[in-house]
Scaffold this motif. Sequence first.
Motif, PDB file in Angstrom:
ATOM      1  N   ASP A  20      18.710  29.567  12.483  1.00 18.06           N
ATOM      2  CA  ASP A  20      20.024  29.387  11.871  1.00 18.06           C
ATOM      3  C   ASP A  20      19.965  29.538  10.351  1.00 18.06           C
ATOM      4  O   ASP A  20      20.925  29.242   9.657  1.00 18.06           O
ATOM      5  N   GLY A  21      18.830  29.985   9.833  1.00 17.83           N
ATOM      6  CA  GLY A  21      18.681  30.151   8.396  1.00 17.83           C
ATOM      7  C   GLY A  21      18.150  28.928   7.686  1.00 17.83           C
ATOM      8  O   GLY A  21      17.933  28.970   6.476  1.00 17.83           O
ATOM      9  N   SER A  22      17.897  27.837   8.420  1.00 18.87           N
ATOM     10  CA  SER A  22      17.397  26.618   7.794  1.00 18.87           C
ATOM     11  C   SER A  22      15.878  26.674   7.666  1.00 18.87           C
ATOM     12  O   SER A  22      15.201  27.483   8.297  1.00 18.87           O
ATOM     13  N   GLU A  23      15.336  25.784   6.845  1.00 19.60           N
ATOM     14  CA  GLU A  23      13.896  25.697   6.689  1.00 19.60           C
ATOM     15  C   GLU A  23      13.222  25.320   8.009  1.00 19.60           C
ATOM     16  O   GLU A  23      12.121  25.773   8.318  1.00 19.60           O
ATOM     17  N   HIS A  24      13.900  24.494   8.808  1.00 16.62           N
ATOM     18  CA  HIS A  24      13.352  24.087  10.085  1.00 16.62           C
ATOM     19  C   HIS A  24      13.215  25.280  11.025  1.00 16.62           C
ATOM     20  O   HIS A  24      12.214  25.412  11.738  1.00 16.62           O
ATOM     21  N   SER A  25      14.225  26.150  11.044  1.00 20.03           N
ATOM     22  CA  SER A  25      14.139  27.308  11.931  1.00 20.03           C
ATOM     23  C   SER A  25      13.146  28.334  11.414  1.00 20.03           C
ATOM     24  O   SER A  25      12.609  29.125  12.188  1.00 20.03           O
ATOM     25  N   LEU A  26      12.887  28.336  10.114  1.00 18.83           N
ATOM     26  CA  LEU A  26      11.847  29.217   9.571  1.00 18.83           C
ATOM     27  C   LEU A  26      10.492  28.832  10.151  1.00 18.83           C
ATOM     28  O   LEU A  26       9.703  29.704  10.558  1.00 18.83           O
ATOM     29  N   ARG A  27      10.195  27.554  10.210  1.00 19.43           N
ATOM     30  CA  ARG A  27       8.931  27.104  10.802  1.00 19.43           C
ATOM     31  C   ARG A  27       8.862  27.503  12.276  1.00 19.43           C
ATOM     32  O   ARG A  27       7.805  27.917  12.781  1.00 19.43           O
ATOM     33  N   ALA A  28       9.982  27.403  12.978  1.00 21.70           N
ATOM     34  CA  ALA A  28      10.009  27.806  14.383  1.00 21.70           C
ATOM     35  C   ALA A  28       9.787  29.304  14.527  1.00 21.70           C
ATOM     36  O   ALA A  28       9.077  29.753  15.439  1.00 21.70           O
ATOM     37  N   LEU A  29      10.380  30.095  13.641  1.00 23.33           N
ATOM     38  CA  LEU A  29      10.218  31.545  13.699  1.00 23.33           C
ATOM     39  C   LEU A  29       8.762  31.937  13.467  1.00 23.33           C
ATOM     40  O   LEU A  29       8.208  32.797  14.167  1.00 23.33           O
ATOM     41  N   GLU A  30       8.128  31.319  12.504  1.00 18.41           N
ATOM     42  CA  GLU A  30       6.717  31.620  12.229  1.00 18.41           C
ATOM     43  C   GLU A  30       5.851  31.260  13.432  1.00 18.41           C
ATOM     44  O   GLU A  30       4.939  32.012  13.807  1.00 18.41           O
ATOM     45  N   TRP A  31       6.114  30.107  14.046  1.00 14.73           N
ATOM     46  CA  TRP A  31       5.339  29.684  15.210  1.00 14.73           C
ATOM     47  C   TRP A  31       5.561  30.636  16.375  1.00 14.73           C
ATOM     48  O   TRP A  31       4.612  31.036  17.060  1.00 14.73           O
ATOM     49  N   ALA A  32       6.817  31.036  16.599  1.00 13.96           N
ATOM     50  CA  ALA A  32       7.153  31.924  17.714  1.00 13.96           C
ATOM     51  C   ALA A  32       6.540  33.304  17.533  1.00 13.96           C
ATOM     52  O   ALA A  32       6.099  33.933  18.508  1.00 13.96           O
ATOM     53  N   MET A  47      12.314  26.426  18.845  1.00 12.76           N
ATOM     54  CA  MET A  47      13.341  26.045  17.883  1.00 12.76           C
ATOM     55  C   MET A  47      12.835  24.921  16.990  1.00 12.76           C
ATOM     56  O   MET A  47      11.865  24.230  17.311  1.00 12.76           O
ATOM     57  N   GLY A  48      13.495  24.748  15.854  1.00 13.46           N
ATOM     58  CA  GLY A  48      13.142  23.676  14.945  1.00 13.46           C
ATOM     59  C   GLY A  48      13.681  22.350  15.427  1.00 13.46           C
ATOM     60  O   GLY A  48      14.577  22.283  16.264  1.00 13.46           O
ATOM     61  N   SER A  49      13.134  21.275  14.884  1.00 13.27           N
ATOM     62  CA  SER A  49      13.553  19.947  15.330  1.00 13.27           C
ATOM     63  C   SER A  49      14.921  19.561  14.786  1.00 13.27           C
ATOM     64  O   SER A  49      15.591  18.710  15.339  1.00 13.27           O
ATOM     65  N   ARG A  50      15.320  20.194  13.696  1.00 13.97           N
ATOM     66  CA  ARG A  50      16.652  19.932  13.138  1.00 13.97           C
ATOM     67  C   ARG A  50      17.225  21.235  12.629  1.00 13.97           C
ATOM     68  O   ARG A  50      16.513  22.153  12.237  1.00 13.97           O
TER      69      ARG A  50
END
Length: 332
Positions: A11-23, A111-114
């Motif tokens: 969703d463009g958040s820092e949390h989803s960035l971490r999820a994208l890198e992990w994925a 997905m990110g936690s938040r």
Amino acid sequence: MSNAPVIAAVDGSEHSLRALEWARKEAVRHDCGLLVAHVLPDHAQLYAGRRASLHDASEPAEFADPVRDWVRSLLGADGPGLPEGVTYEALEGSVPEALRVIGSRARMLVMGSRGRGGFASLLLGSSSRAVASTAACPVVVVPHAERGAADAEAGAEAGAEAGAGAGADDDAEQSAGRVVVGLHAAETPDDVLTFAFTEAAVRGTTVQVVSAYAIPPSPSLVIDSPFAVIPPEGLADEGDGVPAEREMLRSQTERLAPLRERFPDVPVEQAAVPGDPAGRLVIASRAAALVVVGRHHPRRTAMSLAIGSVAHAVLHHAHGPVAVVPTLKDDV
């Protein structure tokens, strides 16, 4: 699902960035595609609906999607497209429902936690919880930075504690990469164990199987103090250890035999520890690459929670990524 992609919800958040890198790393490990999914915000969905209803050709065909451009820049795309093996989809509808639908064709959904809309103090966002509770595929929730794993020393201590009594002599570097799975020998579905062993296999690492047993209260203390418990050594039988621990390890060994045969190259550590299962898995998460839990009790009733208490607690408090694995018998 050998050709199924790993899906990263962003969703463009820092949390989803971490999820994208992990994925992205996960897709490389499994040699499969990466699908990046973004549920459009309400105003973008309203625009699309308005344009379609008015048939106004003067309006742009698409609403600007800055998240798509954000993804392209993060993945280092050359030109207007995305890197090979990566696709992007903009979704409409509510976040949980849109991701639940697209997850039906995924190897896993990350997905990110938040997200953007969560309060800073929340450990787990409502969308992450809802998707983990209903998706047909495994859902991996990657925690935000504040919940990241502790330093190597803390991780080594956690690994030793989680593996107490199970030969946990590995050094910090080895223990930091293991896959931890919670096992109730009589109840945990095979899908959960298969996912954990598969993840360990693609990482070339160890599976640590953690089971927890309750310590019964001391009969002499029940009247005066109903919450008092006796220490594990009080249960020892002829000095050979705790009977509950030995029985649990035996049950683990029987349950894991088919997995050991199917994944002969995956090292296995067995840990039977006293205490709360969720608490033990949270401790183990400090030294784990991934914690794997089943979604709920396999014999749930219509009135029970969609996600079990152990999975719920681990999602809220784990220090690293958590995979919540449904079973083939789930109603999705």
